[in-house]
Design a protein around this motif. Structure first.
Motif, PDB file in Angstrom:
ATOM      1  N   ASN A 142      96.452  44.912  55.023  1.00  0.00           N
ATOM      2  CA  ASN A 142      95.102  45.085  54.451  1.00  0.00           C
ATOM      3  C   ASN A 142      94.179  45.954  55.303  1.00  0.00           C
ATOM      4  N   ILE A 143      94.692  46.579  56.347  1.00  0.00           N
ATOM      5  CA  ILE A 143      93.852  47.398  57.217  1.00  0.00           C
ATOM      6  C   ILE A 143      93.567  48.742  56.535  1.00  0.00           C
ATOM      7  N   GLY A 144      92.297  49.116  56.479  1.00  0.00           N
ATOM      8  CA  GLY A 144      91.911  50.404  55.922  1.00  0.00           C
ATOM      9  C   GLY A 144      91.761  50.437  54.426  1.00  0.00           C
ATOM     10  N   VAL A 145      92.078  49.341  53.756  1.00  0.00           N
ATOM     11  CA  VAL A 145      92.029  49.318  52.291  1.00  0.00           C
ATOM     12  C   VAL A 145      90.588  49.258  51.797  1.00  0.00           C
ATOM     13  N   ALA A 146      89.795  48.326  52.327  1.00  0.00           N
ATOM     14  CA  ALA A 146      88.410  48.181  51.881  1.00  0.00           C
ATOM     15  C   ALA A 146      87.586  49.427  52.210  1.00  0.00           C
ATOM     16  N   SER A 147      87.814  50.021  53.378  1.00  0.00           N
ATOM     17  CA  SER A 147      87.060  51.229  53.734  1.00  0.00           C
ATOM     18  C   SER A 147      87.443  52.396  52.840  1.00  0.00           C
ATOM     19  N   PHE A 148      88.697  52.453  52.427  1.00  0.00           N
ATOM     20  CA  PHE A 148      89.133  53.496  51.487  1.00  0.00           C
ATOM     21  C   PHE A 148      88.430  53.331  50.141  1.00  0.00           C
ATOM     22  N   ILE A 149      88.391  52.114  49.624  1.00  0.00           N
ATOM     23  CA  ILE A 149      87.728  51.884  48.335  1.00  0.00           C
ATOM     24  C   ILE A 149      86.233  52.200  48.442  1.00  0.00           C
ATOM     25  N   ASP A 150      85.620  51.840  49.565  1.00  0.00           N
ATOM     26  CA  ASP A 150      84.210  52.173  49.771  1.00  0.00           C
ATOM     27  C   ASP A 150      83.989  53.675  49.651  1.00  0.00           C
ATOM     28  N   PHE A 151      84.882  54.438  50.273  1.00  0.00           N
ATOM     29  CA  PHE A 151      84.747  55.894  50.243  1.00  0.00           C
ATOM     30  C   PHE A 151      84.951  56.426  48.832  1.00  0.00           C
ATOM     31  N   VAL A 152      85.923  55.868  48.113  1.00  0.00           N
ATOM     32  CA  VAL A 152      86.156  56.283  46.724  1.00  0.00           C
ATOM     33  C   VAL A 152      84.896  56.065  45.888  1.00  0.00           C
ATOM     34  N   ALA A 153      84.276  54.894  46.036  1.00  0.00           N
ATOM     35  CA  ALA A 153      83.106  54.547  45.222  1.00  0.00           C
ATOM     36  C   ALA A 153      81.899  55.422  45.556  1.00  0.00           C
ATOM     37  N   THR A 154      81.736  55.765  46.827  1.00  0.00           N
ATOM     38  CA  THR A 154      80.517  56.481  47.235  1.00  0.00           C
ATOM     39  C   THR A 154      80.676  57.990  47.308  1.00  0.00           C
ATOM     40  N   SER A 155      81.895  58.473  47.581  1.00  0.00           N
ATOM     41  CA  SER A 155      82.036  59.896  47.905  1.00  0.00           C
ATOM     42  C   SER A 155      83.071  60.647  47.085  1.00  0.00           C
ATOM     43  N   PHE A 156      83.929  59.961  46.327  1.00  0.00           N
ATOM     44  CA  PHE A 156      84.854  60.670  45.442  1.00  0.00           C
ATOM     45  C   PHE A 156      84.090  61.188  44.232  1.00  0.00           C
ATOM     46  N   PRO A 157      84.530  62.318  43.653  1.00  0.00           N
ATOM     47  CA  PRO A 157      83.873  62.815  42.445  1.00  0.00           C
ATOM     48  C   PRO A 157      84.011  61.828  41.288  1.00  0.00           C
ATOM     49  N   ALA A 158      82.968  61.737  40.478  1.00  0.00           N
ATOM     50  CA  ALA A 158      82.969  60.856  39.309  1.00  0.00           C
ATOM     51  C   ALA A 158      83.640  61.559  38.143  1.00  0.00           C
ATOM     52  N   ALA A 159      83.956  60.786  37.116  1.00  0.00           N
ATOM     53  CA  ALA A 159      84.555  61.367  35.907  1.00  0.00           C
ATOM     54  C   ALA A 159      83.644  62.421  35.295  1.00  0.00           C
ATOM     55  N   SER A 160      82.330  62.246  35.443  1.00  0.00           N
ATOM     56  CA  SER A 160      81.366  63.191  34.872  1.00  0.00           C
ATOM     57  C   SER A 160      81.352  64.533  35.590  1.00  0.00           C
ATOM     58  N   ASP A 161      81.990  64.625  36.755  1.00  0.00           N
ATOM     59  CA  ASP A 161      82.008  65.873  37.507  1.00  0.00           C
ATOM     60  C   ASP A 161      83.088  66.839  37.032  1.00  0.00           C
ATOM     61  N   PHE A 162      83.885  66.431  36.060  1.00  0.00           N
ATOM     62  CA  PHE A 162      85.018  67.250  35.628  1.00  0.00           C
ATOM     63  C   PHE A 162      84.807  67.762  34.201  1.00  0.00           C
ATOM     64  N   SER A 163      85.501  68.838  33.898  1.00  0.00           N
ATOM     65  CA  SER A 163      85.489  69.381  32.537  1.00  0.00           C
ATOM     66  C   SER A 163      86.919  69.762  32.158  1.00  0.00           C
ATOM     67  N   TYR A 164      87.137  70.008  30.868  1.00  0.00           N
ATOM     68  CA  TYR A 164      88.470  70.274  30.343  1.00  0.00           C
ATOM     69  C   TYR A 164      88.444  71.558  29.515  1.00  0.00           C
ATOM     70  N   ILE A 165      89.545  72.286  29.551  1.00  0.00           N
ATOM     71  CA  ILE A 165      89.661  73.525  28.789  1.00  0.00           C
ATOM     72  C   ILE A 165      90.550  73.271  27.579  1.00  0.00           C
ATOM     73  N   THR A 166      90.045  73.576  26.386  1.00  0.00           N
ATOM     74  CA  THR A 166      90.822  73.390  25.163  1.00  0.00           C
ATOM     75  C   THR A 166      91.828  74.517  25.003  1.00  0.00           C
ATOM     76  N   ASN A 167      92.694  74.379  24.020  1.00  0.00           N
ATOM     77  CA  ASN A 167      93.717  75.401  23.796  1.00  0.00           C
ATOM     78  C   ASN A 167      93.131  76.755  23.413  1.00  0.00           C
ATOM     79  N   ASP A 168      91.918  76.775  22.887  1.00  0.00           N
ATOM     80  CA  ASP A 168      91.290  78.056  22.546  1.00  0.00           C
ATOM     81  C   ASP A 168      90.343  78.542  23.646  1.00  0.00           C
ATOM     82  N   GLY A 169      90.449  77.927  24.853  1.00  0.00           N
ATOM     83  CA  GLY A 169      89.708  78.420  25.996  1.00  0.00           C
ATOM     84  C   GLY A 169      88.290  77.909  26.140  1.00  0.00           C
ATOM     85  N   LYS A 170      87.905  76.932  25.356  1.00  0.00           N
ATOM     86  CA  LYS A 170      86.539  76.411  25.421  1.00  0.00           C
ATOM     87  C   LYS A 170      86.456  75.321  26.496  1.00  0.00           C
ATOM     88  N   GLU A 171      85.387  75.369  27.296  1.00  0.00           N
ATOM     89  CA  GLU A 171      85.180  74.351  28.330  1.00  0.00           C
ATOM     90  C   GLU A 171      84.426  73.170  27.742  1.00  0.00           C
TER      91      GLU A 171
END
Length: 503
Positions: free
Chosen positions: A261-290
């Protein structure tokens, strides 16, 4: 159940070499987040994400398995993927569902074939890459050598966010380069922060400067400030890290031991505070639209996994890109040109499913009983016509012919194989009219064993895999000349002809 918006959702895939500890790390995270009160282990077959019978028999992951938990007002989805190359289809499914790939590395073995190929595939899919160095409680770990090997293999983008102060059986302290603090862990995985010891100041400062420089290089304003002042504020460092990480300019390294269990809680803390959120991403459709992840837009989603289980039913796993999905909604299946009604929608945790009133953009969920749905299908509102790219799997490596053990069950075997192919799009089933055989194209021998197991246990039909017949054909081997003279006299003018043939 609380419904989370995209800015509060994190989607992660755990990938990497077999035996690196992906499932054990998933289990440790669920334990730290109080989802389970006792950790299971792979050897005993009682982990949350390895819940299918054959995974218990084999002792390793075979299917990608999503789990979710809540941490610091964030919903974190993790997809635990198998490490064996034969099950690469499940790894691709996990990568398409997630926004970020965390490559789990066995710190004892260092970078392995599965590590290298995980990095390559993630880069091809343009997903952010992070590393979690697991098993640092082992005596034979050489962190400095491992770090240098990773930089040699994956370049200067590799940057520790943490490093272990000690390792081996006494491993319980990690240096956090973001905060410049010493994290000391207790046996239950909880940790306290304290000032760095004087003996670590120089090493920590050097590694932090490398990290800050890597982050600053991704943004001209940050780079100018770093050169002027020699450091960044905590807010600037966090914002800069998100941008550099999301754009693939930095590959952060985290440290720990899932077993202790060493380093697990600190990793999750970092994910919650500093990893990009789902809203930070976008997707490209087959016709090239973002298309940006946005819950206020019309609904669209794609299917990233299918699985049928006697107890769970026919499950379709999906990721919502825009809008939201709620029970009773009808959406258009773009590929099938048909309309499907979504019944209950669930967040999934291994074999357990929790019903939600709605699933918002950026989130991962599942539903049951869709009638005509395949992996990679796009669903959308009638007024929002678009199509997301299909998952492109690696080319199959082996080919066999499939024959039933019992004569007369050819049709049953064929139907069963096609159903398996709907759930595992990394295989191809083909009925060869020329050979008069059913051909199966797969990723490897382990995948063939899995298919045989599914035929026997789920579809109750026994089959054998044999070498396909050779399609012998007659052909011209050399030039040839021939002639024929036809004469027939039966009164009158008679008949005469002369034919010359050259081949």
């Amino acid at each position: 159940m609380k419904v989370y918006e995209a800015q509060d959702i994190r989607n992660i895939a755990f990938i990497g070499n077999q035996g690196s500890g992906k499932t054990s790390l998933t289990e440790a995270i669920l334990f730290q987040s109080n989802i389970i009160n006792r950790k299971g282990n792979v050897e005993d077959g009682n982990t949350v994400s390895d819940f299918i019978e054959i995974e218990h028999e084999k002792g390793y992951s075979i299917f990608s398995a999503p789990v979710y938990f809540e941490w610091k007002d964030k919903k974190i989805n993790i997809v635990d993927a198998p490490g064996l190359e034969d099950y690469v289809g499940e790894t691709y499914n996990a990568l398409f569902a997630a926004d970020v790939a965390v490559i789990v590395v066995n710190a004892v073995n260092g970078t392995e074939f599965g590590t290298d190929i995980s990095v390559r595939r993630t880069k091809e899919l343009k997903k952010p890459i992070a590393f979690f160095l697991n098993k640092l409680d082992s005596e034979s770990v050489d962190f400095e050598k491992l770090l240098n090997d990773m930089k040699d293999s994956y370049g200067v983008k590799v940057a520790p966010v943490q490093y272990p102060l000690n390792h081996g059986s006494n491993f319980n302290q990690i240096v956090d380069l973001f905060k410049m603090k010493l994290l000391t862990f207790s046996a239950d995985g909880k940790y306290t922060e304290s000032d760095l010891p004087a003996s670590e100041q120089s090493k920590a400062s050097g590694l932090r400067n490398q990290l800050v420089e890597s982050i600053a290089e991704s943004n001209e304003d940050l780079m100018n400030k770093y050169f002027e002042e020699g450091d960044l504020t905590q807010a600037e460092l966090t914002a800069g890290f998100k941008n550099a990480f999301s754009s693939g300019e930095v590959y952060p390294i985290f440290c720990g031991s899932a077993r202790t269990n060493i380093g697990v809680a600190s990793f999750i803390d970092f994910v919650a505070t500093s990893f990009p959120a789902a809203s930070d991403f976008s997707y490209i459709t087959n016709d090239g639209k973002e298309i940006k992840v946005d819950s206020k837009a019309p609904t669209s989603l794609y299917i990233w996994k299918m699985y049928s289980d006697p107890k769970l039913g026919d499950m379709a796993y999906f990721k919502v890109i825009t809008g939201s999905i709620a029970p009773g909604m009808e959406l258009v299946n773009h590929q099938r040109s048909s309309t499907e009604r979504f019944g209950q929608v669930f967040s999934i945790r291994g074999k357990n499913r929790d019903e939600f009133p709605s699933i918002q953009a950026g989130d991962i969920a599942a539903t049951v009983k869709l009638k005509n749905t395949h992996i990679s299908d796009t669903f959308h509102d009638k007024s929002f016509d678009l199509e997301y790219p299909k998952i492109q799997y690696p080319k199959q490596k082996i080919r066999v012919a499939v024959v039933p053990k019992t004569k007369g069950e050819e049709e049953k075997v064929g139907t069963s194989l096609h159903q398996i192919a709907l759930e595992d799009a990394s295989i191809v089933v083909e009925h060869s009219q020329e050979l008069r055989q059913t051909l199966l194209f797969a990723q490897g021998d382990q995948q063939l064993q899995l298919i045989k197991w599914r035929l026997s246990n789920r579809f109750k039909v026994e089959a054998e895999f044999i070498e396909p017949r050779v399609p012998y054909r007659e052909t011209i081997t050399k030039a040839s000349r021939a002639s024929y003279r036809h004469k027939k006299q039966s009164g009158g003018a008679g008949q005469f002809a002369e034919v010359h043939l050259i081949v």
